[in-house]
Design an enzyme around this catalytic site. Structure first.
Site, PDB file in Angstrom:
ATOM      1  CG  HIS A 112      -2.474  -2.300 -56.917  1.00  0.00           C
ATOM      2  ND1 HIS A 112      -3.294  -1.330 -57.460  1.00  0.00           N
ATOM      3  CD2 HIS A 112      -2.022  -1.766 -55.740  1.00  0.00           C
ATOM      4  CE1 HIS A 112      -3.329  -0.274 -56.664  1.00  0.00           C
ATOM      5  NE2 HIS A 112      -2.573  -0.517 -55.613  1.00  0.00           N
ATOM      6  CG  HIS A 114      -1.283  -1.967 -52.201  1.00  0.00           C
ATOM      7  ND1 HIS A 114      -0.563  -0.898 -52.661  1.00  0.00           N
ATOM      8  CD2 HIS A 114      -0.362  -2.905 -51.824  1.00  0.00           C
ATOM      9  CE1 HIS A 114       0.733  -1.172 -52.574  1.00  0.00           C
ATOM     10  NE2 HIS A 114       0.878  -2.380 -52.077  1.00  0.00           N
ATOM     11  CG  ASP A 116      -5.664   1.634 -51.094  1.00  0.00           C
ATOM     12  OD1 ASP A 116      -4.930   0.651 -51.322  1.00  0.00           O
ATOM     13  OD2 ASP A 116      -5.341   2.794 -51.424  1.00  0.00           O
ATOM     14  CG  HIS A 117      -6.308   0.031 -55.260  1.00  0.00           C
ATOM     15  ND1 HIS A 117      -6.591   0.903 -56.285  1.00  0.00           N
ATOM     16  CD2 HIS A 117      -5.451   0.693 -54.448  1.00  0.00           C
ATOM     17  CE1 HIS A 117      -5.933   2.039 -56.108  1.00  0.00           C
ATOM     18  NE2 HIS A 117      -5.237   1.933 -54.996  1.00  0.00           N
ATOM     19  CG  HIS A 169       2.103   0.859 -56.494  1.00  0.00           C
ATOM     20  ND1 HIS A 169       2.527   1.883 -55.691  1.00  0.00           N
ATOM     21  CD2 HIS A 169       0.915   0.447 -55.976  1.00  0.00           C
ATOM     22  CE1 HIS A 169       1.646   2.097 -54.730  1.00  0.00           C
ATOM     23  NE2 HIS A 169       0.653   1.232 -54.885  1.00  0.00           N
ATOM     24  CG  ASP A 191      -2.257   3.156 -56.346  1.00  0.00           C
ATOM     25  OD1 ASP A 191      -3.218   3.813 -56.808  1.00  0.00           O
ATOM     26  OD2 ASP A 191      -2.202   2.797 -55.160  1.00  0.00           O
ATOM     27  CG  HIS A 230      -4.902   6.942 -54.660  1.00  0.00           C
ATOM     28  ND1 HIS A 230      -5.432   6.719 -53.415  1.00  0.00           N
ATOM     29  CD2 HIS A 230      -4.290   5.787 -55.025  1.00  0.00           C
ATOM     30  CE1 HIS A 230      -5.147   5.482 -53.033  1.00  0.00           C
ATOM     31  NE2 HIS A 230      -4.453   4.901 -53.983  1.00  0.00           N
TER      32      HIS A 230
END
Length: 314
Positions: A112, A114, A116-117, A169, A191, A230
């Site tokens: 996805h 975001h 941090d990915h 998400h 996530d 995570h």
């Protein structure tokens, strides 16, 4: 410590601002166009999980810690020595792992958009030109990313990968299911499905998360190993035991995971079968979970659980 910042900056500007602000002990929450982005600091002091290698019958998966609690994954086809990486937010660490294993990196699987990915994609594309990028969201960079949808198939070496569309998400979230003829499959869930929980409903609804967990992921073979995005497992299990205090599976798993974390080991992977025993968000049809939220409709149970967990503190 966490800060919420609201601004009209575009997303690339957020990343520049983040680099100037980042602290090992701070996470920043950015809101742009009513969408929430979590950006976490350059967390060398918090990065306390050891990498780990997981053997399947015809593939290897190396878990690579990143940032404060993220996981990247190197997926290696043992027959061809070809590999893919999932959510490579720290490209130098990915390339070091590729060199260590002596394999050929060809493919990037992004769950996805975001940061941090997906935030390392452009850097990785610059460091290693010629890679093929896949994702389910037009916001995922680089702009050459091939957009995939539910049921699409792709290959990494001899490994067959099925794309599972699991929006909630984020609107374009994709899970990647690696099939295995010998019943040792894997799924990278980003996530959407976390160990003993699920991701927040940032861009979707309780109906979508119910569909993703119960109608899509729960239908995979029980032996499927779950590699999520995570290291939240201990906290998630503490919430799960709050929901089902008499569930012995959760009690035992929490003790096991606390011991793993004490020695800086990852609690990942779990399995689909295990998640169906310990994860309240995959147990919305169970009377014990329904009684906790005082709801009987599984979709309403899903929504009530997520709302409670959003505000829950240990």
């Amino acid at each position: 410590m966490s800060f919420l910042l609201k601004s009209s900056l575009n997303f690339k500007s957020y990343k520049v601002l983040f680099k100037s602000l980042s602290s090992p002990n701070v996470s920043y929450q950015f809101v742009n166009n009513n969408k929430l982005y979590f950006l976490k600091g350059s967390t060398s002091r918090l990065l306390s999980t050891k990498p780990s290698l997981h053997e399947h019958l015809n593939m290897k998966i190396e878990l690579l810690p990143a940032l404060a609690d993220n996981y990247m994954y190197l997926l290696i086809d043992e027959k061809t020595n070809e590999c893919a990486v999932v959510d490579p937010v720290k490209p130098p660490d990915v390339l070091a792992a590729v060199a260590k294993h002596g394999v050929k990196l060809t493919t990037v699987l992004t769950t996805h958009h975001h940061w941090d990915h997906a935030g390392g994609n452009e850097e990785l594309n610059s460091l290693k030109p010629g890679l093929t990028f896949y994702g389910g969201d037009h916001q995922i960079q680089p702009n050459t990313t091939i957009r995939v949808g539910h049921g699409d198939k792709l290959k990494v070496g001899s490994l067959q990968i099925e794309c599972l569309f699991t929006p909630c998400h984020t609107t374009g979230h994709i899970c990647y299911y690696v099939e295995d003829v010998d019943n040792d499959p894997a799924v990278f869930t980003g996530d959407t499905l976390l160990a003993a929980a699920c991701g927040k409903f940032f861009e979707g609804t309780k109906q979508q998360m119910h569909h993703a967990l119960v109608n899509v992921l729960q239908k995979l073979p029980a032996s499927t190993r779950v590699y999520c995005g995570h290291e939240y497992t201990v906290s998630n299990l503490e919430f799960a035991i709050h929901v089902e205090p008499a569930n012995q599976h959760i009690i035992d798993k929490l003790a096991q995971c606390r011991a793993l974390r004490a020695s800086k080991q990852a609690t990942i992977p779990t399995t689909i079968g295990e998640e169906m025993k310990i994860n309240p968000f995959m147990r919305v049809n169970e009377s014990s979970v329904q009684e906790h939220v005082q709801q009987t409709d599984p979709i309403e149970v899903m929504g009530a659980l997520r709302e409670e967990k959003n505000n829950w503190k240990r």
